[in-house]
Design a protein around this motif. Sequence first.
Motif, PDB file in Angstrom:
ATOM      1  N   TRP A 133       0.842  -1.201   0.000  1.00  0.00           N
ATOM      2  CA  TRP A 133       0.000   0.000   0.000  1.00  0.00           C
ATOM      3  C   TRP A 133       0.876   1.250   0.000  1.00  0.00           C
ATOM      4  N   TRP A 134       1.871   1.259   0.894  1.00  0.00           N
ATOM      5  CA  TRP A 134       2.769   2.409   0.990  1.00  0.00           C
ATOM      6  C   TRP A 134       3.558   2.576  -0.305  1.00  0.00           C
ATOM      7  N   GLN A 154      -1.951   4.359 -13.409  1.00  0.00           N
ATOM      8  CA  GLN A 154      -1.956   2.920 -13.168  1.00  0.00           C
ATOM      9  C   GLN A 154      -1.533   2.599 -11.742  1.00  0.00           C
ATOM     10  N   TRP A 155      -0.525   3.284 -11.233  1.00  0.00           N
ATOM     11  CA  TRP A 155      -0.077   3.025  -9.862  1.00  0.00           C
ATOM     12  C   TRP A 155      -1.072   3.529  -8.838  1.00  0.00           C
ATOM     13  N   MET A 156      -1.787   4.583  -9.201  1.00  0.00           N
ATOM     14  CA  MET A 156      -2.829   5.056  -8.289  1.00  0.00           C
ATOM     15  C   MET A 156      -3.950   4.021  -8.187  1.00  0.00           C
ATOM     16  N   TRP A 157      -4.270   3.391  -9.301  1.00  0.00           N
ATOM     17  CA  TRP A 157      -5.268   2.334  -9.260  1.00  0.00           C
ATOM     18  C   TRP A 157      -4.792   1.161  -8.414  1.00  0.00           C
ATOM     19  N   ARG A 158      -3.513   0.827  -8.520  1.00  0.00           N
ATOM     20  CA  ARG A 158      -2.967  -0.243  -7.672  1.00  0.00           C
ATOM     21  C   ARG A 158      -3.084   0.137  -6.199  1.00  0.00           C
ATOM     22  N   SER A 159      -2.724   1.363  -5.900  1.00  0.00           N
ATOM     23  CA  SER A 159      -2.840   1.833  -4.522  1.00  0.00           C
ATOM     24  C   SER A 159      -4.273   1.759  -4.025  1.00  0.00           C
ATOM     25  N   PHE A 160      -5.214   2.167  -4.874  1.00  0.00           N
ATOM     26  CA  PHE A 160      -6.615   2.166  -4.458  1.00  0.00           C
ATOM     27  C   PHE A 160      -7.147   0.739  -4.298  1.00  0.00           C
ATOM     28  N   ALA A 161      -6.591  -0.195  -5.070  1.00  0.00           N
ATOM     29  CA  ALA A 161      -6.968  -1.603  -4.902  1.00  0.00           C
ATOM     30  C   ALA A 161      -6.636  -2.073  -3.491  1.00  0.00           C
ATOM     31  N   ASN A 199      -8.340  -8.025  -5.510  1.00  0.00           N
ATOM     32  CA  ASN A 199      -8.387  -6.612  -5.924  1.00  0.00           C
ATOM     33  C   ASN A 199      -7.239  -6.280  -6.875  1.00  0.00           C
ATOM     34  N   ILE A 200      -6.033  -6.666  -6.459  1.00  0.00           N
ATOM     35  CA  ILE A 200      -4.871  -6.276  -7.262  1.00  0.00           C
ATOM     36  C   ILE A 200      -4.798  -7.082  -8.550  1.00  0.00           C
ATOM     37  N   PHE A 201      -5.260  -8.341  -8.516  1.00  0.00           N
ATOM     38  CA  PHE A 201      -5.314  -9.130  -9.754  1.00  0.00           C
ATOM     39  C   PHE A 201      -6.282  -8.503 -10.754  1.00  0.00           C
ATOM     40  N   LEU A 202      -7.425  -8.023 -10.253  1.00  0.00           N
ATOM     41  CA  LEU A 202      -8.401  -7.385 -11.126  1.00  0.00           C
ATOM     42  C   LEU A 202      -7.825  -6.118 -11.749  1.00  0.00           C
ATOM     43  N   VAL A 203      -7.161  -5.312 -10.946  1.00  0.00           N
ATOM     44  CA  VAL A 203      -6.569  -4.071 -11.459  1.00  0.00           C
ATOM     45  C   VAL A 203      -5.491  -4.383 -12.491  1.00  0.00           C
ATOM     46  N   GLU A 204      -4.644  -5.377 -12.212  1.00  0.00           N
ATOM     47  CA  GLU A 204      -3.594  -5.735 -13.164  1.00  0.00           C
ATOM     48  C   GLU A 204      -4.201  -6.226 -14.480  1.00  0.00           C
TER      49      GLU A 204
END
Length: 212
Positions: A133-134, A154-161, A199-204
């Motif tokens: 997260w950090w 893209q990294w913001m979406w990962r963070s939000f995941a 969550n992160i798999f979906l975002v990726e």
Amino acid sequence: MLSVKRNTFNALKILLILGFGYFFWLMLKITLEYIPLRTDASFLMIKQTEVTQRPEYLYFFYTHVYTSIFVLLSGFLAILRKDFGIKKFHRNSGKIYTFLIMILAAPSGIYMGIFANGGLYSKISFVFLGMLWWFSTFKAYQLARQKKFAAHKQWMWRSFAFTISAITLRMWKVIIVYALHPDPMDVYQVIAWLGWIPNIFLVEYLISKKCL
């Protein structure tokens, strides 16, 4: 055809906003359970060992609880961006989101993860989640400073995941408890991972399909 696509997109926007609003309200209700400050409210009732033996635990706990609700809100406003007609909020919301995670929410979450319920597997998951997260938030901030906005998004979406794991974790908990009736501590071992990995798999996946 263009009109149909526009109407579909607008309908999805409304559903997204309403859906987030509902879950944000649920999270706000949970947060309000800890106002005023108490050592025996809700989740803290099963953390009395930490409360009594580690005085600093409450400081980290309340820091995490009180900042996370604002992280959820500011993160949602930040990712809406210009497509949702609130571009002027993007930069300021992103700054609030980034500051709260990097300085307060993620570090306090990592500390709490060390004492997570469910044993070693849960502890590893929550600590790892806090670190990811950090890092993802820092990376998004770094790329924005470099004006690499496509990668920043893209990294913001990962963070939000990782951010919405606070919501998805509780959703999985309800599903598993009602469906399987497992031992409470066993539930933590499962939802500790289910809360953020899907969550992160979906975002990726969405990033790879250029949907984000």
